[in-house]
Structure formats: C-alpha cells, structure tokens
Design an enzyme around this catalytic site. Structure first.
Site, mmCIF file in Angstrom:
data_model
loop_
_atom_site.group_PDB
_atom_site.id
_atom_site.type_symbol
_atom_site.label_atom_id
_atom_site.label_comp_id
_atom_site.label_asym_id
_atom_site.label_seq_id
_atom_site.Cartn_x
_atom_site.Cartn_y
_atom_site.Cartn_z
ATOM 1 N N ARG A 1 -7.170 -0.623 -7.000
ATOM 2 C CA ARG A 1 -7.531 0.476 -6.094
ATOM 3 C C ARG A 1 -7.730 1.737 -6.944
ATOM 4 O O ARG A 1 -6.963 1.960 -7.891
ATOM 5 C CB ARG A 1 -6.455 0.714 -5.016
ATOM 6 C CG ARG A 1 -6.382 -0.421 -3.988
ATOM 7 C CD ARG A 1 -5.492 -0.080 -2.808
ATOM 8 N NE ARG A 1 -6.149 0.827 -1.861
ATOM 9 C CZ ARG A 1 -5.522 1.360 -0.804
ATOM 10 N NH1 ARG A 1 -4.249 1.109 -0.585
ATOM 11 N NH2 ARG A 1 -6.178 2.159 0.009
ATOM 12 N N LYS B 1 -4.666 10.183 2.827
ATOM 13 C CA LYS B 1 -5.367 9.355 3.813
ATOM 14 C C LYS B 1 -6.432 10.134 4.574
ATOM 15 O O LYS B 1 -6.223 11.287 4.947
ATOM 16 C CB LYS B 1 -4.323 8.770 4.773
ATOM 17 C CG LYS B 1 -4.832 7.863 5.863
ATOM 18 C CD LYS B 1 -5.682 6.734 5.341
ATOM 19 C CE LYS B 1 -5.000 5.879 4.291
ATOM 20 N NZ LYS B 1 -5.936 4.993 3.557
ATOM 21 N N ARG C 1 0.870 -1.180 0.000
ATOM 22 C CA ARG C 1 0.000 0.000 0.000
ATOM 23 C C ARG C 1 0.905 1.228 0.000
ATOM 24 O O ARG C 1 2.121 1.118 0.146
ATOM 25 C CB ARG C 1 -1.019 -0.012 1.160
ATOM 26 C CG ARG C 1 -0.611 -0.580 2.466
ATOM 27 C CD ARG C 1 0.505 0.132 3.165
ATOM 28 N NE ARG C 1 0.270 1.556 3.296
ATOM 29 C CZ ARG C 1 1.198 2.443 3.549
ATOM 30 N NH1 ARG C 1 2.467 2.086 3.692
ATOM 31 N NH2 ARG C 1 0.912 3.720 3.646
ATOM 32 N N GLY C 2 0.281 2.410 -0.165
ATOM 33 C CA GLY C 2 1.069 3.633 -0.349
ATOM 34 C C GLY C 2 1.198 3.861 -1.854
ATOM 35 O O GLY C 2 1.586 2.943 -2.593
ATOM 36 N N GLN D 1 -1.754 2.630 9.840
ATOM 37 C CA GLN D 1 -0.461 2.754 9.157
ATOM 38 C C GLN D 1 0.523 3.568 9.987
ATOM 39 O O GLN D 1 1.733 3.378 9.894
ATOM 40 C CB GLN D 1 -0.649 3.416 7.789
ATOM 41 C CG GLN D 1 -1.390 2.578 6.758
ATOM 42 C CD GLN D 1 -2.873 2.886 6.739
ATOM 43 O OE1 GLN D 1 -3.457 3.271 7.755
ATOM 44 N NE2 GLN D 1 -3.501 2.726 5.594
ATOM 45 N N ASP E 1 -1.873 10.660 -2.487
ATOM 46 C CA ASP E 1 -2.248 9.607 -3.434
ATOM 47 C C ASP E 1 -2.566 10.165 -4.811
ATOM 48 O O ASP E 1 -2.466 9.464 -5.810
ATOM 49 C CB ASP E 1 -3.446 8.822 -2.897
ATOM 50 C CG ASP E 1 -3.012 8.043 -1.670
ATOM 51 O OD1 ASP E 1 -3.021 8.629 -0.568
ATOM 52 O OD2 ASP E 1 -2.607 6.877 -1.825
HETATM 53 O O1 MRU Z 1 -4.480 3.209 2.109
HETATM 54 P P1 MRU Z 1 -3.005 3.431 1.957
HETATM 55 O O2 MRU Z 1 -2.209 2.904 3.103
HETATM 56 O O3 MRU Z 1 -2.496 2.950 0.606
HETATM 57 O O4 MRU Z 1 -2.861 5.011 1.982
HETATM 58 C C1 MRU Z 1 -1.579 5.569 1.874
HETATM 59 C C2 MRU Z 1 -1.566 7.046 2.003
HETATM 60 O O5 MRU Z 1 -2.576 7.693 2.117
HETATM 61 C C3 MRU Z 1 -0.233 7.708 1.890
HETATM 62 O O6 MRU Z 1 -0.188 8.876 2.662
HETATM 63 C C4 MRU Z 1 0.013 8.081 0.422
HETATM 64 O O7 MRU Z 1 -0.173 6.960 -0.403
HETATM 65 C C5 MRU Z 1 1.354 8.630 0.201
HETATM 66 S S1 MRU Z 1 2.584 7.344 0.313
HETATM 67 C C6 MRU Z 1 4.088 8.015 -0.086
#
Ligand code: MRU
Length: 351
Positions: A98, A254, A55-56, A202, A243
C-alpha cells in the site's frame, strides 16, 4: 490456511505473534465474525495488507515488521549463505503493498537497519525481537499520546471521529480512539459520533465495535451527517488519526477527513490529529507529495456485495485525502503536542 488460536480477537489483537506464526485478525469481516488468519510467508502478509485483512497505518507497519521476520526465517532455511540478499524481493513486495501509510516504509526501514548489523547466522530471533519492540513501542506511544490528547479537551463534550484509528488500526489502544479512551476515562467525553466511512465502513464495523466493547457511548452516522451535527453546537472536537503527516503538518487520512476539517473550521470546532511519530514523514515538504492510494472502483460501485451503480458507471476511488496544516488545531504525538502546525514546529518536535 485458516487456523484458530486460543482466543477470539479483541480490538487489541490486530496482529498477534503466536508460536512462530503471525496471526492477523481478519478486519474485512469484523465484527460479524472474529477470525484470525495465520501467516508463515512474507508474500502472504504483503497480500493481506493490500487486501485489507490488516489496515490502519501503525498496524500495517507492525504487520510488515513481522513479515520481515518471516522473510528472514524462510530465506535462512532455504540457504543459510546469502539470506540477506534472498529477502530483498520479500521486502520489496511488502513495501509495494500500500502506498500512503508511511508507517509501512518506516517499519521496513527499521528492520532493514537491524539486518545491516546482523552476521550470517540465523536471524530469526533478532528479527523477532525487533518486530515485537516495534509492536510494543507503538502500543506505548498510543497510551502516551492518548493521555496528551485528552489533556487538550475541555469537557464533557461530544466528538466526531472518521474511519477507524483505534486499537484495531495500531499496535494497541489506538491513536484517535486512544485520545477518546483517555478522555472518556477522565470524564471529558459524553458521546462519540462515528462516521460510517464509505466505502470500507471502518467506522460502522470497527470504530463502533471498539467503542461498544469498551462501553464508550457511540452513535453511528452517515458521512454526510457530520455538518448538520456540527451545526447543533454540541461537538467540541473532531479527532482523527493519520496515514502520513508531511514536514509542514499537512495530514493524509481517510477520504473525507479534509471535508470534516473544512466543516469544523466553519463551525468553530477544534480539529485534532492523533498519530505516533512513525507517521511523520519529514522527507516530504508538504502534503502535495503524499502518494494517495486509488483502489478498485468496484469497492464504490457496490455495497455489501451488491452492485448499486448502473452498469458502465464511471467511478473514482481515492481512499485518502490531504488536510492542509492550516485547518489542524493540534497534532498529538507520543513526543508532544504541536499546536497550529508549521514546518518549524514539526522540525522542533522531530529533532
Ligand atoms: O484504508 P485504511 O483502513 O487502512 O485507512 C485507515 C485510516 O485512514 C486511519 O485513519 C489511519 O490509518 C490512522 S490509524 C491509527
């Protein structure tokens, strides 16, 4: 299909290509257990992205690029003639994993551009070179933007971060945590306050793990504790990843990021978004067009496998929100910094 590779994952090992297989550090169980899962099939990589094994935003893009390698290899092995047509369903499945992180679509588009130039011979090596380049370039971008972000910080100060925008969320080094790493090395950061980040935690599981791994002072706090900390006056910056950033500088990140930005403005605290340019989507004018993922309400109704809410309770679980550009002091990318973002400034960055 679990396998171990010679090392246990460190924060920098979200995705590892090793002896012809993709290994993903299982981020659902970190830091309690450090396990890799091996992947040979693109459809399984798509499922891993959906299930949050990886994820990320940038890490999702890197994993998808390796997924395209697996798709090309399988399609060519099954029938050398027509492998290009045969991988389409895998590309679609990866793209459907996603919806919010644009890095996923960016990486697939880049792999597809390469595919368009390939002939009918075995594509595996060329696809792998491209996926490795995407991975390496992301790591390099994070180092660069980390240093650029650090330059903005007048320290020593405390910072707040939300979710995990670290090495685990990227090709390496991290975006928001890349800035933290560079700024800490420059003596500008005293302590990082990491929001726990309900419901996937996270912050508690990954950001705290990463920063402790690097010896950077970190204090975990409940998401709702940020405002009271800001009121004490010791916080210089909120630093988050993203994202997807729209052409006008609106930022999806997030869930809870928008609230932090509102609170930061109220308290006179600066708000920084650190992201590679692969996170910027110039095809959408504003954050209103960013698709926001809604996940299973069960993720919210329970915690740690234990049901908390009463049976039959309604719940909404949007996992991202959009922070308006007007609340953002700086968008920091590997190409440069955009202060007080506007469409004109974002266009100038992306030409
Ligand atoms: O749901 P996730 O864990 O994939 O969400 C991740 C985030 O919101 C991060 O802040 C974002 O992807 C930036 S990662 C460098």
């Amino acid at each position: 299909m679990k396998t171990t590779i010679p090392t246990v994952p460190t924060p920098d090992d979200a995705a590892v290509w090793y002896e012809g297989r993709l290994y993903l550090a299982d981020q659902r169980i970190l830091p309690e257990r450090t396990e890799f899962i091996a992947y040979d099939v693109a459809a399984d990589v798509a499922d891993a992205i959906r299930a949050m094994v990886v994820r990320g935003a940038p890490a999702i893009g890197v994993a998808a690029a390796y997924g395209v390698v697996l798709a090309g290899r399988s399609a060519y092995a099954a029938a050398a003639e027509g492998w290009k047509a045969a991988i389409e369903s895998d590309l679609e499945r990866l793209a459907a994993s996603r919806p919010t992180a644009v890095n996923l679509f960016w990486a697939i588009r880049r792999m597809r551009s390469l595919i368009d130039t390939l002939d009918a011979s075995d594509p595996t090596d060329r696809l792998l070179q491209e996926a490795l380049a995407i991975h390496d370039e992301d790591r390099a971008a994070n180092r660069r933007l980390g240093d650029l972000g650090a330059e903005l910080i007048v320290g020593p100060t405390n910072v707040i971060t939300h979710c995990n925008a670290g090495a685990a969320a990227t090709g390496g080094y991290g975006t928001a945590l890349g800035v933290v790493r560079s700024a800490y090395a420059a003596g500008k950061i005293r302590r990082v306050y990491a929001d726990e980040t309900r419901p996937w935690m996270q912050g508690s599981r990954l950001t705290a793990w990463e920063l402790m791994h690097d010896g950077i002072p970190v204090t975990l706090q409940a998401d709702g504790a940020a405002a009271s900390l800001m009121a004490t006056g010791g916080v210089g910056w909120v630093i988050v990843g993203s994202d997807r950033i729209a052409a006008n500088g609106d930022v999806a990140n997030k869930i809870g990021t928008y609230g932090l930005a509102v609170m930061a403005k109220y308290h006179g605290i600066k708000f920084m978004v650190a992201a590679p340019t692969s996170t910027i989507d110039m095809e959408i004018a504003s954050g209103a067009e960013i698709p926001i993922e809604e996940r299973d309400p069960e993720e919210l109704l329970s915690c740690g496998g234990r049901r908390l809410a009463p049976a039959g309770c309604d719940a909404r679980n949007p996992v991202f929100d959009v922070t308006p550009a007007a609340l953002v002091d700086a968008i920091v990318t590997e190409r440069g910094v955009v202060l007080n973002p506007t469409t004109e400034k974002m266009r100038a960055l992306m030409v």
